[in-house]
Design a protein around this motif. Structure first.
Motif, PDB file in Angstrom:
ATOM      1  N   ASP A 230       0.844  -1.311   0.036  1.00 37.90           N
ATOM      2  CA  ASP A 230      -0.079   0.096   0.244  1.00 37.90           C
ATOM      3  C   ASP A 230       0.851   1.334   0.125  1.00 37.90           C
ATOM      4  OD1 ASP A 230      -0.014   0.818   3.026  1.00 37.90           O
ATOM      5  OD2 ASP A 230      -0.047  -1.359   2.882  1.00 37.90           O
ATOM      6  N   GLN A 231       2.033   1.257   0.771  1.00 38.45           N
ATOM      7  CA  GLN A 231       2.936   2.398   0.519  1.00 38.45           C
ATOM      8  C   GLN A 231       3.515   2.631  -0.849  1.00 38.45           C
ATOM      9  OE1 GLN A 231       3.441   4.481   3.449  1.00 38.45           O
ATOM     10  NE2 GLN A 231       1.624   3.188   3.999  1.00 38.45           N
ATOM     11  N   VAL A 232       3.886   1.435  -1.404  1.00 46.61           N
ATOM     12  CA  VAL A 232       4.293   1.695  -2.830  1.00 46.61           C
ATOM     13  C   VAL A 232       3.117   2.368  -3.679  1.00 46.61           C
ATOM     14  CG1 VAL A 232       4.834   0.583  -4.807  1.00 46.61           C
ATOM     15  CG2 VAL A 232       5.756  -0.257  -2.794  1.00 46.61           C
ATOM     16  N   ILE A 233       2.022   1.969  -3.503  1.00 52.74           N
ATOM     17  CA  ILE A 233       0.744   2.397  -4.243  1.00 52.74           C
ATOM     18  C   ILE A 233       0.689   4.048  -4.103  1.00 52.74           C
ATOM     19  CG2 ILE A 233      -1.716   2.618  -4.776  1.00 52.74           C
ATOM     20  CD1 ILE A 233      -1.548  -0.381  -4.086  1.00 52.74           C
TER      21      ILE A 233
ATOM     22  N   PRO B  64       9.204   7.399  -8.078  1.00 49.74           N
ATOM     23  CA  PRO B  64       9.593   5.955  -8.810  1.00 49.74           C
ATOM     24  C   PRO B  64      10.257   5.029  -8.121  1.00 49.74           C
ATOM     25  CG  PRO B  64      11.253   7.861  -8.918  1.00 49.74           C
ATOM     26  CD  PRO B  64      10.171   8.281  -8.328  1.00 49.74           C
ATOM     27  N   VAL B  65       9.202   4.124  -7.302  1.00 48.14           N
ATOM     28  CA  VAL B  65       9.613   3.193  -6.682  1.00 48.14           C
ATOM     29  C   VAL B  65       8.864   1.750  -6.973  1.00 48.14           C
ATOM     30  CG1 VAL B  65      10.396   4.508  -4.510  1.00 48.14           C
ATOM     31  CG2 VAL B  65       8.175   3.730  -4.722  1.00 48.14           C
ATOM     32  N   GLN B  66       9.341   0.627  -6.895  1.00 45.27           N
ATOM     33  CA  GLN B  66       8.565  -0.332  -7.159  1.00 45.27           C
ATOM     34  C   GLN B  66       9.035  -1.557  -6.533  1.00 45.27           C
ATOM     35  OE1 GLN B  66      10.567  -2.539 -11.023  1.00 45.27           O
ATOM     36  NE2 GLN B  66      11.146  -0.579 -11.293  1.00 45.27           N
ATOM     37  N   TYR B  67       7.942  -2.762  -6.554  1.00 45.40           N
ATOM     38  CA  TYR B  67       8.161  -3.660  -5.339  1.00 45.40           C
ATOM     39  C   TYR B  67       8.744  -4.968  -6.153  1.00 45.40           C
ATOM     40  CZ  TYR B  67       5.216  -6.822  -2.169  1.00 45.40           C
ATOM     41  OH  TYR B  67       5.087  -7.780  -1.127  1.00 45.40           O
TER      42      TYR B  67
ATOM     43  N   ARG C 150      -3.508  -9.665  -9.676  1.00 44.53           N
ATOM     44  CA  ARG C 150      -4.872  -9.341  -9.408  1.00 44.53           C
ATOM     45  C   ARG C 150      -4.815  -8.772  -7.774  1.00 44.53           C
ATOM     46  NH1 ARG C 150      -6.816 -15.565  -9.742  1.00 44.53           N
ATOM     47  NH2 ARG C 150      -4.628 -15.482  -8.684  1.00 44.53           N
ATOM     48  N   ALA C 151      -4.060  -9.071  -6.988  1.00 42.17           N
ATOM     49  CA  ALA C 151      -3.712  -8.111  -5.697  1.00 42.17           C
ATOM     50  C   ALA C 151      -3.330  -6.908  -5.739  1.00 42.17           C
ATOM     51  CB  ALA C 151      -2.730  -9.156  -4.886  1.00 42.17           C
ATOM     52  N   TRP C 152      -2.564  -6.515  -7.030  1.00 41.53           N
ATOM     53  CA  TRP C 152      -2.209  -5.077  -7.063  1.00 41.53           C
ATOM     54  C   TRP C 152      -3.422  -4.209  -7.348  1.00 41.53           C
ATOM     55  CZ3 TRP C 152       1.677  -2.881  -5.001  1.00 41.53           C
ATOM     56  CH2 TRP C 152       2.874  -3.468  -4.627  1.00 41.53           C
ATOM     57  N   GLU C 153      -4.189  -4.965  -8.380  1.00 43.15           N
ATOM     58  CA  GLU C 153      -5.570  -4.280  -8.812  1.00 43.15           C
ATOM     59  C   GLU C 153      -6.368  -4.279  -7.703  1.00 43.15           C
ATOM     60  OE1 GLU C 153      -6.557  -7.085 -11.998  1.00 43.15           O
ATOM     61  OE2 GLU C 153      -5.113  -6.587 -13.393  1.00 43.15           O
ATOM     62  N   ALA C 154      -6.630  -5.038  -7.001  1.00 39.71           N
ATOM     63  CA  ALA C 154      -7.438  -4.695  -5.746  1.00 39.71           C
ATOM     64  C   ALA C 154      -6.763  -3.844  -4.837  1.00 39.71           C
ATOM     65  CB  ALA C 154      -7.613  -6.475  -5.000  1.00 39.71           C
ATOM     66  N   SER C 155      -5.735  -3.861  -4.598  1.00 45.85           N
ATOM     67  CA  SER C 155      -5.142  -3.003  -3.608  1.00 45.85           C
ATOM     68  C   SER C 155      -5.375  -1.496  -4.160  1.00 45.85           C
ATOM     69  CB  SER C 155      -3.747  -3.293  -3.349  1.00 45.85           C
ATOM     70  OG  SER C 155      -3.495  -4.215  -2.732  1.00 45.85           O
ATOM     71  N   VAL C 156      -5.114  -1.138  -5.557  1.00 50.34           N
ATOM     72  CA  VAL C 156      -5.344   0.145  -6.141  1.00 50.34           C
ATOM     73  C   VAL C 156      -6.626   0.580  -5.927  1.00 50.34           C
ATOM     74  CG1 VAL C 156      -5.245   1.361  -8.149  1.00 50.34           C
ATOM     75  CG2 VAL C 156      -3.085   0.181  -7.440  1.00 50.34           C
ATOM     76  N   THR C 157      -7.633  -0.511  -6.483  1.00 50.17           N
ATOM     77  CA  THR C 157      -9.025  -0.177  -6.228  1.00 50.17           C
ATOM     78  C   THR C 157      -9.529   0.227  -4.978  1.00 50.17           C
ATOM     79  OG1 THR C 157      -9.482  -1.625  -8.273  1.00 50.17           O
ATOM     80  CG2 THR C 157     -11.476  -1.210  -6.758  1.00 50.17           C
TER      81      THR C 157
ATOM     82  N   VAL D 149      -3.347   5.304 -10.858  1.00 50.03           N
ATOM     83  CA  VAL D 149      -2.121   4.650 -10.679  1.00 50.03           C
ATOM     84  C   VAL D 149      -2.494   3.103 -11.450  1.00 50.03           C
ATOM     85  CG1 VAL D 149      -0.685   3.113  -9.108  1.00 50.03           C
ATOM     86  CG2 VAL D 149      -1.414   5.378  -8.402  1.00 50.03           C
ATOM     87  N   ASP D 150      -1.359   3.166 -12.289  1.00 45.93           N
ATOM     88  CA  ASP D 150      -1.475   1.925 -13.303  1.00 45.93           C
ATOM     89  C   ASP D 150      -0.706   0.638 -12.315  1.00 45.93           C
ATOM     90  OD1 ASP D 150      -1.295  -0.115 -15.007  1.00 45.93           O
ATOM     91  OD2 ASP D 150       0.012   0.832 -16.349  1.00 45.93           O
ATOM     92  N   PRO D 151      -1.455  -0.194 -12.043  1.00 44.09           N
ATOM     93  CA  PRO D 151      -1.161  -1.389 -11.138  1.00 44.09           C
ATOM     94  C   PRO D 151       0.425  -2.015 -11.871  1.00 44.09           C
ATOM     95  CG  PRO D 151      -3.392  -1.520 -11.422  1.00 44.09           C
ATOM     96  CD  PRO D 151      -3.105  -0.532 -12.125  1.00 44.09           C
ATOM     97  N   GLU D 152       0.446  -1.886 -13.204  1.00 48.48           N
ATOM     98  CA  GLU D 152       1.564  -2.539 -13.758  1.00 48.48           C
ATOM     99  C   GLU D 152       2.864  -1.661 -13.559  1.00 48.48           C
ATOM    100  OE1 GLU D 152       0.791  -3.668 -17.917  1.00 48.48           O
ATOM    101  OE2 GLU D 152      -0.919  -5.116 -17.259  1.00 48.48           O
ATOM    102  N   THR D 153       2.839  -0.723 -13.000  1.00 46.06           N
ATOM    103  CA  THR D 153       3.986  -0.100 -12.617  1.00 46.06           C
ATOM    104  C   THR D 153       4.355   0.032 -11.392  1.00 46.06           C
ATOM    105  OG1 THR D 153       2.894   2.086 -12.083  1.00 46.06           O
ATOM    106  CG2 THR D 153       3.174   1.995 -14.311  1.00 46.06           C
ATOM    107  N   LEU D 154       3.764  -0.847 -10.386  1.00 47.04           N
ATOM    108  CA  LEU D 154       4.066  -0.852  -9.180  1.00 47.04           C
ATOM    109  C   LEU D 154       4.960  -1.825  -8.766  1.00 47.04           C
ATOM    110  CD1 LEU D 154       0.228  -0.483  -7.953  1.00 47.04           C
ATOM    111  CD2 LEU D 154       2.247   1.345  -7.757  1.00 47.04           C
ATOM    112  N   TYR D 155       5.124  -2.989  -9.744  1.00 50.40           N
ATOM    113  CA  TYR D 155       5.864  -4.311  -9.393  1.00 50.40           C
ATOM    114  C   TYR D 155       6.357  -4.959 -10.332  1.00 50.40           C
ATOM    115  CZ  TYR D 155       2.159  -6.776 -11.460  1.00 50.40           C
ATOM    116  OH  TYR D 155       1.122  -7.177 -12.565  1.00 50.40           O
ATOM    117  N   SER D 156       7.452  -5.812 -10.239  1.00 47.08           N
ATOM    118  CA  SER D 156       8.040  -6.655 -11.324  1.00 47.08           C
ATOM    119  C   SER D 156       8.337  -7.886 -10.741  1.00 47.08           C
ATOM    120  CB  SER D 156       9.270  -6.076 -11.762  1.00 47.08           C
ATOM    121  OG  SER D 156       9.838  -6.831 -12.708  1.00 47.08           O
TER     122      SER D 156
END
Length: 340
Positions: free
Chosen positions: A103-106, A114-117, A306-313, A325-332
């Motif tokens: 949630d802090q990354v979001i 510019p941070v990512q998980y 899906r967890a990133w999408e749910a968290s952003v929502t 926030v685009d969920p795909e930018t949050l993690y790799s």
């Protein structure tokens, strides 16, 4: 009670957006058991942790003592402290890695940081609702009209609560939500609240260890939210991908060892936590056992889109995101070892 409260505060702070900053050498923990490679040939690297040494960090301690970071050419310093600008400093490249929550990354990305998980540590979001077994609360519907205690109305506890009521269709106005600070155990035992929002690896363990019968509603059984993992900045991810892979590989080895042999992991963690005495160890060993159930996954380290999408929502619906926030930018998942 002092021991239990100490553990409660430490773990709760980690889940409520606790941030860390470099501390003087006396507060640092450098790599134990780094193998035979001379320290001068290793690259010095700091990983920002959480409030203070704790059993929650057992996989990291295992990776350090068994020399997994040293094998990757890294001389690690674990940096403990409490700070409010961790991700700002991470984005500014003052540090390269930190342990933090999704949630802090979001929230950081929504502010343009510019941070990512890059590694998912906690497969399950460790927030739950607890009620004493004799409270009459046996189903979610039984919460209607009841008083529910929550430590604070921000951070992971509050996000977990809001995610819970949304997922189960419970009207938050039908519950008397009261801020009680970090007194959940006492408030439940003494009947000051009917139920409480708690850290799933802590208060339920304390209550069961003390012999109390409880009913628990785990958030992850109703919705998927991202919890703790390893975070880096975009520059490090783009310009030093091998460094990111090295940190991920070493940590995953420590995690896998912890899952495979909790007894050995606990003894390593005890050496990293000098204030843990024999009395404290009983409860902390139970906390480690419970934590392991939140760390297990089909693919260690992988994060679920899906967890990133749910968290952003959820954060958007809570009004916490100033911009989309685009969920795909949050993690790799690209820094994980290839599946065998």
């Amino acid at each position: 009670m002092r021991t239990s409260l100490s553990i409660l505060l430490i773990l709760a702070l980690l889940l409520t957006g606790c941030q860390v900053t470099p501390t003087p050498a006396s507060g640092d923990a450098t790599t134990p058991g780094a193998g035979d490679e001379p320290a001068g040939s290793l690259e010095a690297l700091t990983i920002a942790m959480g409030f203070m040494p704790n059993i929650q960090f057992a996989p990291m301690y295992v990776a350090l003592e068994r020399g997994y970071f040293a094998e990757e050419g890294l001389d690690i310093t674990l940096d403990y402290g409490m700070e409010t600008d961790l991700l700002e400093r991470l984005a500014a490249e003052q540090i390269k890695f930190a342990i933090g929550s999704g949630d802090q990354v979001i929230l950081a990305r929504a502010q343009g940081l510019p941070v990512q998980y890059v590694l998912n540590w906690y497969r399950r979001f460790p927030v739950c609702i607890v009620a004493m077994a004799d409270s009459g609360i046996e189903t979610i519907d039984d919460l209607v009209g009841k008083t529910v205690g929550i430590p604070v109305t921000f951070g992971a506890s509050y996000i977990g609560w809001m995610g819970f009521v949304k997922a189960v269709g419970l009207d938050p106005q039908a519950v008397n939500l009261q801020t009680i600070g970090y007194t959940q155990v006492a408030s439940l035992v003494e009947g000051r609240v009917d139920a409480a929002v708690v850290y799933a690896q802590n208060e339920p363990v304390q209550l069961r260890t003390a012999g109390h019968d409880i009913n628990v509603f785990y958030l992850d059984e109703y919705t998927a939210l991202i919890s703790n993992g390893i975070i880096t900045n975009d520059v490090t991810a783009e310009e030093e991908p091998e460094l990111v892979r090295a940190v991920v590989r070493a940590f995953l080895r420590g995690l896998e060892d912890t899952l495979a042999d909790p007894d050995a992991a606990f003894e390593i963690a005890r050496r990293a936590i000098p204030e843990m005495d024999d009395e404290t160890a009983v409860l902390q060993r139970a906390v480690l056992d419970e934590s392991i159930e939140f760390w297990r996954s089909e693919r260690a380290g992988a994060t679920d889109p899906r967890a990133w999408e749910a968290s952003v929502t959820l954060l958007n619906e809570m009004g916490l995101l100033a911009t989309e926030v685009d969920p795909e930018t949050l993690y790799s998942n690209g820094f994980l070892p290839e599946e065998q």
